[in-house]
Design an enzyme around this catalytic site. Structure first.
Site, PDB file in Angstrom:
ATOM      1  N   ASP A 246     -11.848   0.519  -0.024  1.00  0.00           N
ATOM      2  CA  ASP A 246     -10.408   0.444  -0.266  1.00  0.00           C
ATOM      3  C   ASP A 246      -9.740   1.005   0.990  1.00  0.00           C
ATOM      4  O   ASP A 246      -9.096   2.051   0.955  1.00  0.00           O
ATOM      5  CB  ASP A 246     -10.038   1.248  -1.519  1.00  0.00           C
ATOM      6  CG  ASP A 246      -8.607   1.007  -1.972  1.00  0.00           C
ATOM      7  OD1 ASP A 246      -7.894   0.249  -1.283  1.00  0.00           O
ATOM      8  OD2 ASP A 246      -8.205   1.580  -3.002  1.00  0.00           O
TER       9      ASP A 246
ATOM     10  N   ASN B 269       0.803  -1.212   0.000  1.00  0.00           N
ATOM     11  CA  ASN B 269       0.000   0.000   0.000  1.00  0.00           C
ATOM     12  C   ASN B 269       0.850   1.283   0.000  1.00  0.00           C
ATOM     13  O   ASN B 269       2.004   1.254  -0.410  1.00  0.00           O
ATOM     14  CB  ASN B 269      -1.047  -0.025   1.113  1.00  0.00           C
ATOM     15  CG  ASN B 269      -2.346   0.605   0.624  1.00  0.00           C
ATOM     16  OD1 ASN B 269      -2.439   1.818   0.538  1.00  0.00           O
ATOM     17  ND2 ASN B 269      -3.310  -0.218   0.260  1.00  0.00           N
TER      18      ASN B 269
ATOM     19  N   GLN C 207      -6.465  -4.699   4.361  1.00  0.00           N
ATOM     20  CA  GLN C 207      -7.029  -3.776   3.387  1.00  0.00           C
ATOM     21  C   GLN C 207      -8.212  -4.487   2.736  1.00  0.00           C
ATOM     22  O   GLN C 207      -8.052  -5.534   2.108  1.00  0.00           O
ATOM     23  CB  GLN C 207      -5.977  -3.428   2.308  1.00  0.00           C
ATOM     24  CG  GLN C 207      -6.394  -2.322   1.361  1.00  0.00           C
ATOM     25  CD  GLN C 207      -6.210  -0.930   1.941  1.00  0.00           C
ATOM     26  OE1 GLN C 207      -5.626  -0.759   3.016  1.00  0.00           O
ATOM     27  NE2 GLN C 207      -6.718   0.075   1.259  1.00  0.00           N
TER      28      GLN C 207
ATOM     29  N   HIS D  33      -1.904 -10.128  -2.924  1.00  0.00           N
ATOM     30  CA  HIS D  33      -2.959  -9.312  -3.537  1.00  0.00           C
ATOM     31  C   HIS D  33      -3.929 -10.163  -4.365  1.00  0.00           C
ATOM     32  O   HIS D  33      -4.220  -9.825  -5.518  1.00  0.00           O
ATOM     33  CB  HIS D  33      -2.312  -8.218  -4.390  1.00  0.00           C
ATOM     34  CG  HIS D  33      -3.129  -6.974  -4.502  1.00  0.00           C
ATOM     35  ND1 HIS D  33      -4.422  -6.973  -4.958  1.00  0.00           N
ATOM     36  CD2 HIS D  33      -2.838  -5.689  -4.184  1.00  0.00           C
ATOM     37  CE1 HIS D  33      -4.875  -5.733  -4.952  1.00  0.00           C
ATOM     38  NE2 HIS D  33      -3.943  -4.935  -4.471  1.00  0.00           N
ATOM     39  N   SER D  34      -4.426 -11.256  -3.786  1.00  0.00           N
ATOM     40  CA  SER D  34      -5.389 -12.079  -4.531  1.00  0.00           C
ATOM     41  C   SER D  34      -6.744 -11.402  -4.624  1.00  0.00           C
ATOM     42  O   SER D  34      -7.211 -10.779  -3.670  1.00  0.00           O
ATOM     43  CB  SER D  34      -5.548 -13.443  -3.862  1.00  0.00           C
ATOM     44  OG  SER D  34      -4.423 -14.242  -4.181  1.00  0.00           O
ATOM     45  N   TYR D  35      -7.340 -11.545  -5.810  1.00  0.00           N
ATOM     46  CA  TYR D  35      -8.681 -11.019  -6.068  1.00  0.00           C
ATOM     47  C   TYR D  35      -9.654 -12.197  -5.947  1.00  0.00           C
ATOM     48  O   TYR D  35      -9.780 -13.001  -6.866  1.00  0.00           O
ATOM     49  CB  TYR D  35      -8.760 -10.457  -7.490  1.00  0.00           C
ATOM     50  CG  TYR D  35      -8.092  -9.115  -7.672  1.00  0.00           C
ATOM     51  CD1 TYR D  35      -6.712  -8.970  -7.559  1.00  0.00           C
ATOM     52  CD2 TYR D  35      -8.844  -7.971  -7.979  1.00  0.00           C
ATOM     53  CE1 TYR D  35      -6.104  -7.724  -7.738  1.00  0.00           C
ATOM     54  CE2 TYR D  35      -8.249  -6.738  -8.158  1.00  0.00           C
ATOM     55  CZ  TYR D  35      -6.880  -6.616  -8.034  1.00  0.00           C
ATOM     56  OH  TYR D  35      -6.282  -5.395  -8.217  1.00  0.00           O
TER      57      TYR D  35
ATOM     58  N   GLU E 206      -6.250  -8.002   1.964  1.00  0.00           N
ATOM     59  CA  GLU E 206      -4.788  -7.917   2.018  1.00  0.00           C
ATOM     60  C   GLU E 206      -4.358  -7.695   3.462  1.00  0.00           C
ATOM     61  O   GLU E 206      -4.463  -6.586   3.976  1.00  0.00           O
ATOM     62  CB  GLU E 206      -4.304  -6.755   1.144  1.00  0.00           C
ATOM     63  CG  GLU E 206      -4.772  -6.812  -0.299  1.00  0.00           C
ATOM     64  CD  GLU E 206      -4.807  -5.432  -0.945  1.00  0.00           C
ATOM     65  OE1 GLU E 206      -3.765  -4.764  -0.997  1.00  0.00           O
ATOM     66  OE2 GLU E 206      -5.885  -5.010  -1.402  1.00  0.00           O
TER      67      GLU E 206
ATOM     68  N   HIS F 222       2.667   0.011  -3.201  1.00  0.00           N
ATOM     69  CA  HIS F 222       3.022  -1.399  -3.381  1.00  0.00           C
ATOM     70  C   HIS F 222       4.477  -1.633  -3.801  1.00  0.00           C
ATOM     71  O   HIS F 222       4.758  -2.420  -4.706  1.00  0.00           O
ATOM     72  CB  HIS F 222       2.083  -2.050  -4.398  1.00  0.00           C
ATOM     73  CG  HIS F 222       0.657  -2.210  -3.914  1.00  0.00           C
ATOM     74  ND1 HIS F 222       0.338  -2.343  -2.590  1.00  0.00           N
ATOM     75  CD2 HIS F 222      -0.531  -2.265  -4.595  1.00  0.00           C
ATOM     76  CE1 HIS F 222      -0.985  -2.475  -2.467  1.00  0.00           C
ATOM     77  NE2 HIS F 222      -1.535  -2.420  -3.658  1.00  0.00           N
TER      78      HIS F 222
END
Ligand code: GAL
Length: 341
Positions: free
Chosen positions: A244, A78, A279, A174-176, A306, A104
């Protein structure tokens, strides 16, 4: 552990995909490029498997991509205000790669490197040396990320790092997540055990002020659909086009902090971490694009959880310190555990 070629980077480096499979047939595919979780197939209620993370089919798309899909983030997850912080009386200048701020890890973060890889039974250990001065950070940082897929369908991620000088570190993945394998996640329900979150400025940078979730759209202490209040006229939401934000996880040691669930697939994900915060990001900047197997992806088609230290901690004296002292071991663990409902 099966391995296969995932092509070559533009610079000609070979990229390998490692496939960890557990006794239930669940599978995690991890790339040595960015120590990236490329695919995660877990059992669904219908008796099949669903790939619950967004990603791409080719290395070229990962190299060109701007969303950090599934990647390991470092040296610092971040934002850091204006890419500048002071440590031991010295000011360090980092890359400014997100409006006026550092994001990041900078212009070329840990997500854009090919890592060393070692297979240890059911665990994949990825490692790299981030040299002194990389993106402006002090000290040679030796870092590793271990991925294990347990037989209870838990994906365990362990981070370790050690540096030869005092530095700041904040590693995350940072997996979606999309428990339906695609489409909007606004119908997923979320329970998030957090009573406070960081206020963001207009560039999604924590100002240092902590806000209570009480009576706001940020209160997920009781399960509710992610989309229930995402469009509420709340400045914190409108300025970020959704969630976010950095939520505080109280307590210490590995502990449960969130439950994500989809009624449609019948999959739920329990999350545990020993980090102080998370996050919650609803993929607000995911511009329309095509992912694995031709799946359309767009804003709010995923949720990221995150686990992290507080963003902007190097600039906010009141935040928990992000300093890793020379020779000290950084160690943290996060678990994403899947069940059917
Ligand atoms: C998140 C961050 C977002 C955005 C995203 C990547 O971690 O909080 O603001 O930068 O990564 O697109």
């Amino acid at each position: 552990m099966k391995q296969f070629s995932f092509g070559k980077t533009q610079g000609g480096e070979p990229v390998t995909a490692y496939c960890i499979e557990n006794t239930n047939g669940a599978q995690a595919v991890i790339l040595n490029y960015g120590a990236t979780l490329q695919s995660l197939k877990v059992p669904n209620r219908a008796g099949g498997f669903t790939d619950v993370v967004l990603g791409y089919d080719t290395i070229a798309e990962y190299e060109a991509g701007d969303g950090y899909l599934g990647a390991t983030i470092g040296r610092f997850g971040n934002r850091i205000a204006k890419g500048s912080f002071e440590l031991n009386g010295k000011r360090y200048a980092l890359a400014v790669n997100n409006g006026p701020n550092h994001l990041h890890g900078g212009a070329k973060g840990f997500d854009k490197y090919v890592w060393g890889a070692k297979v240890q039974a059911n665990t994949l250990v990825l490692s790299r040396l981030s040299p002194d001065g990389e993106e402006g950070y002090p000290g040679n940082l030796q870092v590793s990320v271990e991925y294990t897929l347990e037989n209870d369908n838990s994906l365990r991620i362990v981070y370790r790092a050690v540096c030869d000088a005092d530095t700041v570190v904040n590693l995350t993945n940072h997996s979606y997540f999309n428990l339906n394998g695609g489409g909007t996640v606004l119908g997923h329900t979320l329970t998030l055990m957090a009573d406070q979150f960081s206020e963001n400025d207009e560039n999604t940078l924590p100002t240092g002020r902590m806000l209570s979730v009480e009576g706001t759209p940020f209160d997920f202490r009781t399960e509710k659909p992610i989309g229930q209040q995402i469009h509420a006229p709340d400045t914190q939401l409108t300025r970020c086009s959704g969630y976010d934000h950095n939520f505080v996880i109280r307590g210490e040691g590995p502990r449960f902090f969130a439950l994500l669930a989809s009624e449609q697939s019948g999959i739920c994900m329990e999350t545990l971490t020993c980090r102080p915060a998370v996050q919650l990001y609803t993929a607000n900047f995911l511009t329309p694009r095509t992912g694995k197997g031709g799946i359309a992806m767009q804003q709010q088609d995923a949720v990221c959880l995150e686990t992290q230290g507080f963003p902007n901690a190097p600039c906010i004296p009141g935040f928990p310190s992000a300093v890793l002292a020379a020779g000290e071991e950084y160690h943290s663990e996060t678990v994403y555990r899947f069940k059917t409902i």
